[in-house]
Motif scaffolding. Sequence first.
Motif, PDB file in Angstrom:
ATOM      1  N   THR A  49       0.836  -1.185   0.101  1.00 49.78           N
ATOM      2  CA  THR A  49      -0.071   0.022  -0.067  1.00 49.78           C
ATOM      3  C   THR A  49       0.807   1.205  -0.093  1.00 49.78           C
ATOM      4  O   THR A  49       0.548   2.255  -0.439  1.00 49.78           O
ATOM      5  N   THR A  50       1.937   1.189   0.632  1.00 48.55           N
ATOM      6  CA  THR A  50       2.972   2.370   0.596  1.00 48.55           C
ATOM      7  C   THR A  50       3.175   2.779  -0.599  1.00 48.55           C
ATOM      8  O   THR A  50       3.816   3.800  -0.744  1.00 48.55           O
ATOM      9  N   MET A  99       0.604   1.340   8.305  1.00 46.57           N
ATOM     10  CA  MET A  99      -0.252   0.792   7.227  1.00 46.57           C
ATOM     11  C   MET A  99      -0.488  -0.785   7.552  1.00 46.57           C
ATOM     12  O   MET A  99      -1.580  -1.327   7.544  1.00 46.57           O
TER      13      MET A  99
END
Length: 328
Positions: free
Chosen positions: A236-237, A247
Amino acid sequence: MLDVLTSPLMLRALIAAAVTGLAAPTVGTYLVQRRLSLLGDGIGHICVTGVALGLLTGTSPTFTAVVVAVLGALLIEAIRTSGKATADVALALLFYGGIAGGLVLISLAGNGVFALQGYLFGSITAISWSDVTVSVLLAAVIMVLSVFLLPQLFAVANDEDFARTTGIPVRLYTTLISVLAAVSVSIAMRTVGLLLVSALMIIPVATAQQFARSFRLTMLAATVLGVLAALIGVTTTAFVDAPPGPMIVLVALAGFAITAPIGLVVQRRRKVMVPFADGDPLATPVEEPHQHEHGPGCGHTAVEHGDHVDYIHDGHRHAVHGGHYDEH
Ligand SMILES: [Zn+2]
Ligand SMILES: [Zn+2]
Ligand SMILES: [Zn+2]
């Protein structure tokens, strides 16, 4: 976007995250069983000093963090088992001392508190190949010890006093659990960060516990959930500009939140299905299949228990009783 995901930076982060997601919940399962869910958090606080020492002396912060974390874990274990009424306060002093001391040392090193950020919340850009190698090796040691010593570690995590009466060297194994926790905190430092490391040790276990009926299954499910949360969180980062630690923890929490309603239904149903206990709650017959008859030299740890012998395996203590095994 695809080149971000296949970059060496991302590859290193994903490997580091995967081994963290594997090791942290494994040790976390023992901590939850010991009712010491916040131990990882305390060690994380102490680790701030470890990182600071690394930055101050120009050595690898990962190395100094492992050393300080293990020393901290031994100290915590000594304070905890001292049995003094002030043990609780002593632990609090140790944890706050770890953070405050670390922050002062980092300022002295001239890095400013900014340098610490990557260690507090995790940072995939900070992970080098040597970090990855160290993480994989340390995680391998954690997994081997956690799996091969499962009967003994489960026995002391489940009930220290009872384990003592069976002759298991309790002090040795509780210390080992604390040291394993310290090492997994140091591994998780780079991906999850010291402030949230404990979350990855505990949340997957809490999620798994809703469904898994045995200790071993809980541990297995928690590691799967931990690896998934770590991998999804780091991926996701690449799309959201945020540190990986928060996250990963949010993904793990989402997993818990999504499964909680199902977990409630499963638990309610299980309660309805369980027949009335026939008097002795300590001796519930087990239906679990046995490939062999327990006996001397069967490979399982045998412990004397009153007038008979129990065999420990898969997180159970089994004793022969008539044609079946009782869980003791
Ligand atoms: Zn056996
Ligand atoms: Zn028994
Ligand atoms: Zn058995």
